[in-house]
Design an enzyme around this catalytic site. Structure first.
Site, PDB file in Angstrom:
ATOM      1  N   ASP A  30      -6.192  -5.766  -2.236  1.00 24.94           N
ATOM      2  CA  ASP A  30      -7.021  -5.559  -1.018  1.00 24.94           C
ATOM      3  C   ASP A  30      -6.767  -6.723   0.089  1.00 24.94           C
ATOM      4  O   ASP A  30      -6.318  -7.921  -0.162  1.00 24.94           O
ATOM      5  CB  ASP A  30      -8.556  -5.726  -1.543  1.00 24.94           C
ATOM      6  CG  ASP A  30      -9.410  -5.007  -0.124  1.00 24.94           C
ATOM      7  OD1 ASP A  30      -8.807  -4.154   0.512  1.00 24.94           O
ATOM      8  OD2 ASP A  30     -10.504  -5.053  -0.602  1.00 24.94           O
ATOM      9  N   GLU A  77      -8.831   8.288  -3.179  1.00 23.87           N
ATOM     10  CA  GLU A  77      -9.687   8.140  -1.902  1.00 23.87           C
ATOM     11  C   GLU A  77      -8.955   7.737  -0.593  1.00 23.87           C
ATOM     12  O   GLU A  77      -9.067   7.974   0.471  1.00 23.87           O
ATOM     13  CB  GLU A  77     -10.672   7.269  -2.230  1.00 23.87           C
ATOM     14  CG  GLU A  77     -11.928   7.758  -3.379  1.00 23.87           C
ATOM     15  CD  GLU A  77     -11.549   7.614  -4.464  1.00 23.87           C
ATOM     16  OE1 GLU A  77     -10.714   6.870  -5.174  1.00 23.87           O
ATOM     17  OE2 GLU A  77     -11.822   8.683  -5.520  1.00 23.87           O
ATOM     18  N   ASN A  78      -7.747   7.125  -0.765  1.00 23.44           N
ATOM     19  CA  ASN A  78      -7.010   6.700   0.125  1.00 23.44           C
ATOM     20  C   ASN A  78      -6.520   7.596   1.278  1.00 23.44           C
ATOM     21  O   ASN A  78      -5.822   7.526   2.203  1.00 23.44           O
ATOM     22  CB  ASN A  78      -5.726   5.626  -0.223  1.00 23.44           C
ATOM     23  CG  ASN A  78      -6.513   4.297  -0.419  1.00 23.44           C
ATOM     24  OD1 ASN A  78      -5.768   3.595  -1.418  1.00 23.44           O
ATOM     25  ND2 ASN A  78      -7.582   3.900  -0.001  1.00 23.44           N
TER      26      ASN A  78
HETATM   27  C1  FPP Z   1      -6.001  -2.271   0.513  1.00 24.92           C
HETATM   28  O1  FPP Z   1      -5.894  -3.184   1.735  1.00 24.92           O
HETATM   29  C2  FPP Z   1      -4.642  -1.592   0.153  1.00 24.92           C
HETATM   30  C3  FPP Z   1      -4.198  -0.628   0.278  1.00 24.92           C
HETATM   31  C4  FPP Z   1      -5.063   0.602   0.361  1.00 24.92           C
HETATM   32  C5  FPP Z   1      -2.661  -0.512  -0.088  1.00 24.92           C
HETATM   33  C6  FPP Z   1      -1.943  -1.394  -0.904  1.00 24.92           C
HETATM   34  C7  FPP Z   1      -0.629  -1.123  -1.053  1.00 24.92           C
HETATM   35  C8  FPP Z   1       0.531  -1.978  -1.116  1.00 24.92           C
HETATM   36  C9  FPP Z   1       0.220  -3.357  -0.860  1.00 24.92           C
HETATM   37  C10 FPP Z   1       1.806  -1.430  -1.046  1.00 24.92           C
HETATM   38  C11 FPP Z   1       2.198  -1.261  -2.205  1.00 24.92           C
HETATM   39  C12 FPP Z   1       3.521  -0.779  -2.523  1.00 24.92           C
HETATM   40  C13 FPP Z   1       4.457  -0.758  -3.313  1.00 24.92           C
HETATM   41  C14 FPP Z   1       5.887  -0.436  -2.970  1.00 24.92           C
HETATM   42  C15 FPP Z   1       4.136  -0.939  -4.524  1.00 24.92           C
HETATM   43  P1  FPP Z   1      -6.754  -2.713   2.964  1.00 24.92           P
HETATM   44  O2  FPP Z   1      -5.533  -1.845   3.823  1.00 24.92           O
HETATM   45  O3  FPP Z   1      -7.919  -1.657   2.773  1.00 24.92           O
HETATM   46  O4  FPP Z   1      -7.168  -3.790   3.788  1.00 24.92           O
HETATM   47  P2  FPP Z   1      -8.357  -4.136   4.526  1.00 24.92           P
HETATM   48  O5  FPP Z   1      -9.571  -4.062   3.560  1.00 24.92           O
HETATM   49  O6  FPP Z   1      -8.019  -5.510   4.849  1.00 24.92           O
HETATM   50  O7  FPP Z   1      -8.309  -3.332   5.484  1.00 24.92           O
END
Ligand code: FPP
Length: 254
Positions: A30, A77-78
């Site tokens: 996250d 959910e994403n």
């Molecule tokens: C949550 O942070 C993160 C995600 C929904 C995506 C996580 C995905 C990756 C790190 C990529 C993985 C890739 C591979 C190749 C395995 P957020 O976007 O909700 O952050 P925020 O809460 O600060 O908005």
């Protein structure tokens, strides 16, 4: 002051490796968006940086002797996120799996994907099959990427499989036990989950590994995922080890 020094002295790889390490660590990745925003960058830059960190952490875990690392890359959910962000998140693994392949092989890491693969874009499904096939005989560590994964959905699918075995008479209802349920989960075959980490300050589980976390230690940190590097991970391991040690101490006093 003394305590601080003691912790600092503990946090190097060799010291941490002398203690008991978790066999299976899971991470809710996250804070990519906030990491990017705080630098005046688009959210996608955070996901990009977060992906780079997944590979680095995988190699670190394998080096430490951890047997399984499971990361939450995209939840069921994403899909509710803006179309452009979803598109970007679906493209990232295609690019990164190709980039990671040589290092996964070099480091003897098997990659496994959990989640509803059939709903992913065809190009990504193909890449998922390719990387799993390429790395299937690697034995040092399993890196599991949860892609279009939701734990309630996983449990529902396991219940449906067991329900149909009961309905066709293959098993009796009283033969359903924890082992059978585990064998129907997407994580079947992985070691029990020991440590679940969530970065970036939120303290919730967000439909990740609900069954598997029954006895896991939980570790929440304010550090956003792209900044969660070796020192931060070693700190989490020290915490994990101290919790185990405290438990031993209490038992002895009893
Ligand atoms: C949550 O942070 C993160 C995600 C929904 C995506 C996580 C995905 C990756 C790190 C990529 C993985 C890739 C591979 C190749 C395995 P957020 O976007 O909700 O952050 P925020 O809460 O600060 O908005």
């Amino acid at each position: 002051m003394f305590f601080k020094k003691k912790i600092k002295a503990l946090i190097n790889r060799e010291e941490v490796m002398k203690g008991q390490l978790p066999k299976h660590v899971a991470i809710i990745l996250d804070g990519n968006g906030r990491w990017a925003k705080s630098r005046g960058l688009p959210r996608t830059a955070g996901h990009q940086e977060g992906s780079v960190n997944v590979k680095a952490m995988s190699i670190l875990c394998a080096d430490l002797g951890i047997k399984a690392l499971t990361v939450y890359a995209f939840s069921t959910e994403n899909w509710k996120r803006p179309v452009e962000e979803v598109k970007f998140l679906m493209k990232l693994p295609i690019r990164f799996f190709d980039e990671w392949a040589p290092e996964l092989m070099e480091n003897n890491i098997r990659m496994k994907i959990i989640g509803n693969e059939g709903e992913l874009p065809l190009e990504l499904q193909e890449k998922v099959r390719e990387i799993q096939e390429l790395t299937k005989n690697n034995t040092k560590m399993v890196l599991t990427i949860a892609l279009n994964y939701g734990s309630q959905d996983e449990i529902k699918q396991a219940m449906q499989a067991i329900g149909s075995d009961v309905a066709n008479g293959a098993i009796a209802p009283d033969e359903i036990d924890e082992k059978l349920i585990e064998s129907k989960l997407m994580t079947a075959g992985l070691p029990p989950l020991d440590l679940l980490i969530r970065t970036s300050g939120e303290e919730r589980i967000s439909n990740f590994l609900l069954w598997q976390m029954a006895y896991a230690e939980l570790y929440f940190t304010r550090t956003p995922w792209p900044d969660f590097k070796e020192p931060q991970f070693l700190e989490a391991l020290v915490q994990y080890q101290s919790r185990n040690r405290r438990f031993g101490g209490l038992s002895e006093k009893k």
